[in-house]
Structure formats: C-alpha cells, structure tokens
Write a protein that holds these residues in place. Structure first.
Motif, PDB file in Angstrom:
ATOM      1  N   TYR A  66     -97.828 -26.026 -55.890  1.00 52.65           N
ATOM      2  CA  TYR A  66     -98.147 -24.543 -56.106  1.00 52.65           C
ATOM      3  C   TYR A  66     -96.894 -23.611 -56.129  1.00 52.65           C
ATOM      4  O   TYR A  66     -96.799 -22.413 -56.308  1.00 52.65           O
ATOM      5  CB  TYR A  66     -99.026 -23.873 -55.275  1.00 52.65           C
ATOM      6  CG  TYR A  66    -100.215 -24.510 -55.553  1.00 52.65           C
ATOM      7  CD1 TYR A  66    -101.078 -24.502 -56.562  1.00 52.65           C
ATOM      8  CD2 TYR A  66    -100.942 -25.607 -54.532  1.00 52.65           C
ATOM      9  CE1 TYR A  66    -102.113 -25.033 -56.988  1.00 52.65           C
ATOM     10  CE2 TYR A  66    -102.141 -26.483 -54.822  1.00 52.65           C
ATOM     11  CZ  TYR A  66    -102.871 -26.047 -56.057  1.00 52.65           C
ATOM     12  OH  TYR A  66    -104.052 -26.521 -56.275  1.00 52.65           O
ATOM     13  N   TYR A  67     -95.694 -24.417 -55.459  1.00 58.75           N
ATOM     14  CA  TYR A  67     -94.505 -23.431 -55.277  1.00 58.75           C
ATOM     15  C   TYR A  67     -93.064 -24.006 -56.260  1.00 58.75           C
ATOM     16  O   TYR A  67     -92.612 -23.197 -56.695  1.00 58.75           O
ATOM     17  CB  TYR A  67     -94.063 -23.482 -53.755  1.00 58.75           C
ATOM     18  CG  TYR A  67     -92.634 -22.926 -53.636  1.00 58.75           C
ATOM     19  CD1 TYR A  67     -92.820 -21.378 -53.564  1.00 58.75           C
ATOM     20  CD2 TYR A  67     -91.521 -23.494 -53.471  1.00 58.75           C
ATOM     21  CE1 TYR A  67     -91.643 -20.665 -53.325  1.00 58.75           C
ATOM     22  CE2 TYR A  67     -90.324 -22.659 -53.043  1.00 58.75           C
ATOM     23  CZ  TYR A  67     -90.502 -21.413 -52.922  1.00 58.75           C
ATOM     24  OH  TYR A  67     -89.197 -20.788 -52.749  1.00 58.75           O
ATOM     25  N   ASP A  68     -92.894 -25.284 -56.147  1.00 60.75           N
ATOM     26  CA  ASP A  68     -91.917 -26.002 -56.800  1.00 60.75           C
ATOM     27  C   ASP A  68     -92.060 -25.926 -58.202  1.00 60.75           C
ATOM     28  O   ASP A  68     -92.078 -27.134 -58.976  1.00 60.75           O
ATOM     29  CB  ASP A  68     -91.328 -27.325 -56.315  1.00 60.75           C
ATOM     30  CG  ASP A  68     -90.958 -27.167 -54.692  1.00 60.75           C
ATOM     31  OD1 ASP A  68     -89.786 -26.766 -54.518  1.00 60.75           O
ATOM     32  OD2 ASP A  68     -91.822 -27.438 -53.886  1.00 60.75           O
ATOM     33  N   GLN A  69     -92.208 -24.979 -58.970  1.00 63.18           N
ATOM     34  CA  GLN A  69     -92.392 -24.654 -60.134  1.00 63.18           C
ATOM     35  C   GLN A  69     -91.648 -23.893 -61.157  1.00 63.18           C
ATOM     36  O   GLN A  69     -91.123 -22.783 -60.459  1.00 63.18           O
ATOM     37  CB  GLN A  69     -93.979 -24.357 -60.667  1.00 63.18           C
ATOM     38  CG  GLN A  69     -94.972 -25.247 -59.883  1.00 63.18           C
ATOM     39  CD  GLN A  69     -94.885 -26.733 -60.611  1.00 63.18           C
ATOM     40  OE1 GLN A  69     -94.498 -26.925 -61.845  1.00 63.18           O
ATOM     41  NE2 GLN A  69     -95.624 -27.669 -59.704  1.00 63.18           N
ATOM     42  N   GLY A 112     -98.665 -17.491 -63.792  1.00 59.07           N
ATOM     43  CA  GLY A 112    -100.167 -17.568 -63.971  1.00 59.07           C
ATOM     44  C   GLY A 112    -100.811 -17.646 -62.465  1.00 59.07           C
ATOM     45  O   GLY A 112    -102.123 -17.553 -62.615  1.00 59.07           O
ATOM     46  N   LEU A 113    -100.071 -17.830 -61.398  1.00 57.89           N
ATOM     47  CA  LEU A 113    -100.399 -18.171 -60.057  1.00 57.89           C
ATOM     48  C   LEU A 113    -100.533 -16.971 -59.243  1.00 57.89           C
ATOM     49  O   LEU A 113     -99.555 -16.251 -59.191  1.00 57.89           O
ATOM     50  CB  LEU A 113     -99.844 -19.218 -59.534  1.00 57.89           C
ATOM     51  CG  LEU A 113     -99.963 -20.638 -60.086  1.00 57.89           C
ATOM     52  CD1 LEU A 113     -99.051 -21.745 -59.388  1.00 57.89           C
ATOM     53  CD2 LEU A 113    -101.558 -21.170 -60.139  1.00 57.89           C
TER      54      LEU A 113
END
Ligand code: FAD
Ligand code: SF4
Length: 156
Positions: free
Chosen positions: A94-97, A104-105
């Motif tokens: 949920y972070y390394d993107q 969108g998060l």
C-alpha cells in the motif's frame, strides 16, 4: 545513497523528494572485507556480490555469504551494499507504488496520514523489516559501528 537500489526506486516513485542526494557509494575507505584472527570487518560500502563470493566469508560465515547471494538478482547485488541492505526501508504494497496508484488510496501513517490500509484500525504502521542480511549477521553476533560527526558508537 550507496548502491542506490533501494533509495533510487523510492525517488522514482516520488515517495521521497530530497533536496539533494550525496552518493557515498564510491567512498573507497568504506568498503572491503578485512578478515583477522579475532575479528572480521566488512565495510558499509562493500557490495553484496563481493560478500557472496569471498572465499573466507563462505568458509567461516557461510550463512552471511548465502544471504548476500540470495538477494534479488546479480544486477542488484553488483550495486547493492551491506550498509544499504541493513538500512533499506520497510516495504508495503500500500506504500511502494507509483503516485498514480497511491492517488486513489487514503494516506496511511507512512505517508503522513492517520490510517493503516494493511491492518485496519491500526494506530501505527505495520510495515515490517525484510532485509536478508541482518538475520545472518545477528546469528554471528555481528556489531555495527555507527559514525556521526566524529563520534562513533557500536550496536549489536
Ligand atoms: C528488484 C529488487 C529486489 C530486491 N530484493 C531484495 C532481496 O531479495 N533481499 C533484500 O534484502 N533486499 C532486496 N532489495 C532491497 C535493496 O535494494 C538491497 O537490499 C540493497 O542491499 C540495498 O543496498 P544499496 O546500497 O543499494 O542501498 P541504497 O539504496 O543506496 O540505500 C538504502 C538506504 O540505506 C541508507 N544507507 C546506505 N548506506 C549507508 C551508510 N553507509 N550509512 C548510513 N546509511 C546508509 C541510504 O541512505 C538509504 O536510506 C531489492 C531491491 C530491488 C530493487
Ligand atoms: S501504515 Fe499500513 S498501509 Fe501504510 S505502509 Fe504502513 S503497513 Fe502499509
């Protein structure tokens, strides 16, 4: 940055945007393996490939050589250093993107927000440390010498 294999990825993803970057990877007084009778010293800038291939490390501390060999792929281990391996950031899907995905998060704790998307309701980040070298170094009771502005301290 040292090898940059962890750090540059985070810059590319715009997870960090430092004002400047100092490349310490080529400081030659910080690399190399010095094997003595009572103590073995591995410089922070030593590449993982060198550790994996060192005959005496393989003989005396095989788990350390194997851990260095297991990291990623030869492309990475050619550049990656032991200092960077120990100090690499934690990872979370949920972070390394890229920004496109993260937009969108909801912002999680690690991005300065107030929620954790991995562990619902959590008041802190649950992203865990995943470096491969540290467990092997711990098994051999390795110590790290940390230096800052002329002062040093040694930690397990
Ligand atoms: C595709 C891919 C696969 C990977 N697979 C693995 C894996 O299987 N196992 C694994 O353990 N890791 C893996 N990694 C993570 C990481 O790239 C490597 O572990 C590598 O060893 C990091 O070293 P580096 O020198 O490139 O670090 P850098 O990217 O240069 O630095 C990482 C962090 O350490 C800090 N740092 C570096 N050196 C020092 C120093 N001397 N003093 C103080 N701070 C310092 C930097 O400031 C930075 O915050 C992978 C990375 C990628 C891109
Ligand atoms: S706060 Fe939760 S979602 Fe964010 S990086 Fe940490 S574990 Fe992942």
């Amino acid at each position: 940055m040292a090898g940059g294999t962890d750090f540059l990825n985070r810059m590319k993803l715009r997870l960090i945007e430092p004002a400047f970057v100092m490349n310490i990877g080529r400081l030659r007084n910080m690399d190399g393996i010095d094997i003595g009778n009572t103590e073995t010293v591995i410089g922070a800038n030593t590449r993982l490939k060198e550790i994996a291939g060192a005959p005496l490390i393989n003989k005396r501390f095989r788990a350390i050589a194997e851990a260095a060999f297991q990291v990623a792929s030869p492309t990475i281990t050619n550049m990656a250093t032991v200092g960077g391996n120990l100090l690499q950031n934690t990872r979370c899907r949920y972070y390394d993107q890229s920004g496109m995905v993260l937009n969108g998060l909801e912002r999680c704790h690690k991005r300065g927000g107030t929620v954790c998307l991995a562990v619902k309701g959590s008041k802190r980040c649950f992203s865990v440390y995943q470096g491969d070298l540290a467990p092997a170094l711990i098994a051999f009771e390795a110590r790290c010498v940390l230096e800052k502005k002329g002062s040093t301290r040694t930690v397990p």
